[in-house]
Design a protein around this motif. Structure first.
Motif, PDB file in Angstrom:
ATOM      1  N   PHE A 118      -5.770  -8.765   4.963  1.00  0.00           N
ATOM      2  CA  PHE A 118      -5.625  -8.782   3.508  1.00  0.00           C
ATOM      3  C   PHE A 118      -5.005  -7.476   3.021  1.00  0.00           C
ATOM      4  O   PHE A 118      -4.101  -7.481   2.173  1.00  0.00           O
ATOM      5  N   ARG A 119      -5.487  -6.356   3.555  1.00  0.00           N
ATOM      6  CA  ARG A 119      -4.911  -5.066   3.175  1.00  0.00           C
ATOM      7  C   ARG A 119      -3.421  -5.019   3.501  1.00  0.00           C
ATOM      8  O   ARG A 119      -2.616  -4.522   2.703  1.00  0.00           O
ATOM      9  N   GLU A 120      -3.044  -5.521   4.650  1.00  0.00           N
ATOM     10  CA  GLU A 120      -1.626  -5.520   5.037  1.00  0.00           C
ATOM     11  C   GLU A 120      -0.796  -6.354   4.060  1.00  0.00           C
ATOM     12  O   GLU A 120       0.299  -5.957   3.657  1.00  0.00           O
ATOM     13  N   ASP A 121      -1.331  -7.514   3.678  1.00  0.00           N
ATOM     14  CA  ASP A 121      -0.606  -8.374   2.739  1.00  0.00           C
ATOM     15  C   ASP A 121      -0.478  -7.709   1.372  1.00  0.00           C
ATOM     16  O   ASP A 121       0.581  -7.770   0.735  1.00  0.00           O
ATOM     17  N   MET A 122      -1.539  -7.091   0.896  1.00  0.00           N
ATOM     18  CA  MET A 122      -1.494  -6.419  -0.403  1.00  0.00           C
ATOM     19  C   MET A 122      -0.505  -5.254  -0.386  1.00  0.00           C
ATOM     20  O   MET A 122       0.220  -5.017  -1.357  1.00  0.00           O
ATOM     21  N   THR A 123      -0.459  -4.536   0.724  1.00  0.00           N
ATOM     22  CA  THR A 123       0.487  -3.428   0.851  1.00  0.00           C
ATOM     23  C   THR A 123       1.916  -3.941   0.810  1.00  0.00           C
ATOM     24  O   THR A 123       2.773  -3.396   0.101  1.00  0.00           O
ATOM     25  N   ALA A 124       2.173  -5.010   1.563  1.00  0.00           N
ATOM     26  CA  ALA A 124       3.528  -5.569   1.618  1.00  0.00           C
ATOM     27  C   ALA A 124       3.968  -6.082   0.247  1.00  0.00           C
ATOM     28  O   ALA A 124       5.146  -5.962  -0.117  1.00  0.00           O
ATOM     29  N   LEU A 125       3.031  -6.644  -0.519  1.00  0.00           N
ATOM     30  CA  LEU A 125       3.360  -7.188  -1.845  1.00  0.00           C
ATOM     31  C   LEU A 125       3.346  -6.128  -2.945  1.00  0.00           C
ATOM     32  O   LEU A 125       3.574  -6.453  -4.102  1.00  0.00           O
ATOM     33  N   ARG A 126       3.065  -4.898  -2.582  1.00  0.00           N
ATOM     34  CA  ARG A 126       3.057  -3.767  -3.515  1.00  0.00           C
ATOM     35  C   ARG A 126       2.011  -3.944  -4.624  1.00  0.00           C
ATOM     36  O   ARG A 126       2.229  -3.549  -5.771  1.00  0.00           O
ATOM     37  N   MET A 127       0.877  -4.533  -4.254  1.00  0.00           N
ATOM     38  CA  MET A 127      -0.243  -4.616  -5.189  1.00  0.00           C
ATOM     39  C   MET A 127      -0.930  -3.250  -5.255  1.00  0.00           C
ATOM     40  O   MET A 127      -1.238  -2.655  -4.216  1.00  0.00           O
ATOM     41  N   LEU A 128      -1.158  -2.748  -6.448  1.00  0.00           N
ATOM     42  CA  LEU A 128      -1.824  -1.462  -6.592  1.00  0.00           C
ATOM     43  C   LEU A 128      -3.276  -1.586  -6.141  1.00  0.00           C
ATOM     44  O   LEU A 128      -3.965  -2.534  -6.514  1.00  0.00           O
ATOM     45  N   PRO A 129      -3.748  -0.644  -5.341  1.00  0.00           N
ATOM     46  CA  PRO A 129      -5.090  -0.771  -4.775  1.00  0.00           C
ATOM     47  C   PRO A 129      -6.173  -0.356  -5.759  1.00  0.00           C
ATOM     48  O   PRO A 129      -5.925   0.419  -6.700  1.00  0.00           O
ATOM     49  N   PRO A 130      -7.395  -0.848  -5.554  1.00  0.00           N
ATOM     50  CA  PRO A 130      -8.517  -0.386  -6.369  1.00  0.00           C
ATOM     51  C   PRO A 130      -8.923   1.032  -5.989  1.00  0.00           C
ATOM     52  O   PRO A 130      -8.735   1.464  -4.848  1.00  0.00           O
ATOM     53  N   GLN A 131      -9.492   1.747  -6.952  1.00  0.00           N
ATOM     54  CA  GLN A 131     -10.064   3.061  -6.641  1.00  0.00           C
ATOM     55  C   GLN A 131     -11.337   2.911  -5.817  1.00  0.00           C
ATOM     56  O   GLN A 131     -11.667   3.766  -5.006  1.00  0.00           O
ATOM     57  N   HIS A 132     -12.050   1.809  -6.048  1.00  0.00           N
ATOM     58  CA  HIS A 132     -13.272   1.531  -5.288  1.00  0.00           C
ATOM     59  C   HIS A 132     -13.160   0.126  -4.713  1.00  0.00           C
ATOM     60  O   HIS A 132     -13.027  -0.848  -5.454  1.00  0.00           O
ATOM     61  N   TYR A 133     -13.210   0.044  -3.396  1.00  0.00           N
ATOM     62  CA  TYR A 133     -13.098  -1.221  -2.668  1.00  0.00           C
ATOM     63  C   TYR A 133     -14.396  -1.351  -1.879  1.00  0.00           C
ATOM     64  O   TYR A 133     -14.596  -0.661  -0.879  1.00  0.00           O
ATOM     65  N   ILE A 134     -15.299  -2.211  -2.358  1.00  0.00           N
ATOM     66  CA  ILE A 134     -16.687  -2.171  -1.905  1.00  0.00           C
ATOM     67  C   ILE A 134     -17.083  -3.497  -1.274  1.00  0.00           C
ATOM     68  O   ILE A 134     -16.931  -4.560  -1.884  1.00  0.00           O
ATOM     69  N   GLY A 135     -17.608  -3.430  -0.067  1.00  0.00           N
ATOM     70  CA  GLY A 135     -18.131  -4.619   0.588  1.00  0.00           C
ATOM     71  C   GLY A 135     -19.536  -4.933   0.117  1.00  0.00           C
ATOM     72  O   GLY A 135     -20.314  -4.027  -0.242  1.00  0.00           O
ATOM     73  N   ALA A 136     -19.878  -6.219   0.111  1.00  0.00           N
ATOM     74  CA  ALA A 136     -21.222  -6.621  -0.304  1.00  0.00           C
ATOM     75  C   ALA A 136     -22.291  -5.974   0.568  1.00  0.00           C
ATOM     76  O   ALA A 136     -23.342  -5.559   0.073  1.00  0.00           O
ATOM     77  N   VAL A 137     -22.015  -5.870   1.863  1.00  0.00           N
ATOM     78  CA  VAL A 137     -23.006  -5.306   2.783  1.00  0.00           C
ATOM     79  C   VAL A 137     -23.304  -3.853   2.426  1.00  0.00           C
ATOM     80  O   VAL A 137     -24.472  -3.441   2.368  1.00  0.00           O
ATOM     81  N   GLU A 138     -22.263  -3.070   2.163  1.00  0.00           N
ATOM     82  CA  GLU A 138     -22.504  -1.663   1.845  1.00  0.00           C
ATOM     83  C   GLU A 138     -23.142  -1.491   0.466  1.00  0.00           C
ATOM     84  O   GLU A 138     -23.689  -0.429   0.155  1.00  0.00           O
ATOM     85  N   ALA A 139     -23.074  -2.522  -0.367  1.00  0.00           N
ATOM     86  CA  ALA A 139     -23.667  -2.446  -1.699  1.00  0.00           C
ATOM     87  C   ALA A 139     -25.144  -2.833  -1.717  1.00  0.00           C
ATOM     88  O   ALA A 139     -25.811  -2.673  -2.755  1.00  0.00           O
ATOM     89  N   ILE A 140     -25.679  -3.341  -0.615  1.00  0.00           N
ATOM     90  CA  ILE A 140     -27.060  -3.846  -0.603  1.00  0.00           C
ATOM     91  C   ILE A 140     -28.086  -2.813  -1.076  1.00  0.00           C
ATOM     92  O   ILE A 140     -28.997  -3.155  -1.840  1.00  0.00           O
ATOM     93  N   PRO A 141     -27.976  -1.528  -0.683  1.00  0.00           N
ATOM     94  CA  PRO A 141     -28.967  -0.565  -1.195  1.00  0.00           C
ATOM     95  C   PRO A 141     -29.003  -0.467  -2.720  1.00  0.00           C
ATOM     96  O   PRO A 141     -30.042  -0.127  -3.292  1.00  0.00           O
TER      97      PRO A 141
END
Length: 409
Positions: free
Chosen positions: A111-134
């Motif tokens: 997904f990151r590769e596709d977003m880079t190729a399409l020149r989509m501006l990235p989020p400042q915070h890219y957070i997985g559900a697992v890391e958000a559990i706390p």
């Protein structure tokens, strides 16, 4: 979790216009005039398959939102999640006989590769559900302790009756909500629930499935909606400018998420505008993983399709429209890209000052990208037919198309 690299956004002369955009909750246009920092949350992927054109169309829409804001000389605080633990992901891992963590990591990387190729501006915070559990566990505990949630056989459910504003994002009937709940991951028929629409906040540990320490909740994993709420509140707070996603997220995901946040904070609304992209179809049906009727960005790239042409294909349809992907849509985009590149390759051309303002006006008007494309088409046609004497025009057009539409010429 890290996002993808940002492409440079050229600065344009002058200043863009405030964005007028369709708000699902009110059913009409709202003018967004954020402070110096505009805040946006866009729901991310469940990474069990590659990025298809439906995904790409959604993220393209909210990329345009960012570009309009940047052109007004604002900063943008953009947050996106990854639902890296969920039933569809676990089911796909079992089907394919692979580790669910490895599957999530592989598809997120693609997904990151596709977003880079399409020149989509990235989020400042890219957070997985697992890391958000706390951060999720204390929110569920607060909802339970306040009476806005209850336990059922070890699972914790949110009571939709706890939010007096429940239903004001979608404005759907109870019957339609119940139907969509059953279709989109809910369990309205489960006995013992106070309201059939009540969504799960915390799922008690099931044998053979991943689980985490939930403190007083017991071992388990979070429900879908509370994940995004925890991430959004942590990084954006209440009353942020845009909650975005595909139109299939209006209910239950965005409706439930708003109610969770409003019950937690006592504030309303969670977002100033709920903005939803239309669905992309193939062969007469919505493009979806469950149907398997997918056109993948990565596959097109492997076949040699220029990512700029893919992006132009997306831009040729209004973001709120449902539309059909066809070979002709892509061919038209390839030809348009060729015409534009030929036009800006000349040393001079017709003045482009008015074109820049046309682009700004079109995009500020509910992200009318098709109108913006037509404006560039007119300039390119005039360049081909008559040329011009402004040696700054081709460069200005190239920068404007890059800055506002995300297409590199």
């Amino acid at each position: 979790m890290h996002a993808w690299p940002a492409s440079e956004v050229p600065a344009l002369p002058g200043k863009g216009r405030d964005l007028r955009i369709h708000d699902t909750a009110t059913g009409g246009r709202v003018t967004l005039a954020p402070g110096p920092v505009a805040r946006i949350y866009v729901c991310g992927i469940t990474p069990y398959d590659a990025t298809h054109m439906g995904h790409a169309a959604t993220y393209n829409a909210f990329d345009l939102v960012q570009r309009v804001w940047l052109d007004t000389k604002r900063q943008v605080h953009y947050v996106q999640n990854v639902t890296d633990v969920d039933d569809p992901l676990l089911e796909r891992a079992i089907r394919d006989g692979i580790d669910w963590v490895g599957l999530a990591e592989r598809e997120t990387a693609l997904f990151r590769e596709d977003m880079t190729a399409l020149r989509m501006l990235p989020p400042q915070h890219y957070i997985g559900a697992v890391e958000a559990i706390p951060g999720i566990v204390p929110l569920v505990e607060r909802l339970r302790d306040s009476g806005a949630a209850y336990e059922l056989e070890g699972d914790i459910y949110f009571s939709v009756d706890a939010d007096p504003h429940f239903g004001q994002v979608s404005n759907y009937t109870t019957e339609l909500m119940r139907h969509l709940s059953a279709e989109r991951g809910g369990d309205p028929e489960r006995p013992g629930k106070k309201n059939p629409l009540d969504p799960m906040l915390w799922m008690a540990a099931r044998e053979g499935e991943p689980s985490w320490d939930g403190a007083s909740l017991g071992a388990g994993r979070p429900g879908w909606h509370i994940e995004c709420v925890a991430i959004a509140l942590d990084h954006l707070g209440m009353g942020f400018d845009v909650q975005g996603g595909g139109s299939d997220l209006i209910f239950p995901h965005h409706e439930m998420g708003a109610s969770h946040a409003q019950a937690l904070t006592g504030e309303f609304p969670m977002a100033k505008a709920y903005v939803h992209a239309g669905m992309v179809g193939l062969d007469g049906e919505k493009m979806s993983k469950s149907r398997g009727n997918l056109v993948f960005v990565s596959r097109l790239r492997r076949d040699g399709v220029d990512p700029a042409a893919i992006r132009l294909a997306l831009l040729s349809h209004h973001y709120r429209a449902d539309w059909e992907w066809t070979d002709q849509v892509l061919q038209d985009a390839v030809e348009r890209l060729g015409r534009w590149r030929a036009a800006v390759s000349r040393p001079d051309g017709p003045s482009a000052d008015a074109l820049v303002e046309e682009l700004r006006e079109a995009l500020s008007d509910d992200l009318d990208a098709p109108a913006a494309l037509v404006a560039v088409d007119r300039w390119a046609a005039l360049q081909e037919a008559e040329g011009g004497t402004d040696d700054s025009a081709p460069g200005l057009v190239s920068r404007a198309v890059d800055a506002l539409l995300g297409v590199a010429l």
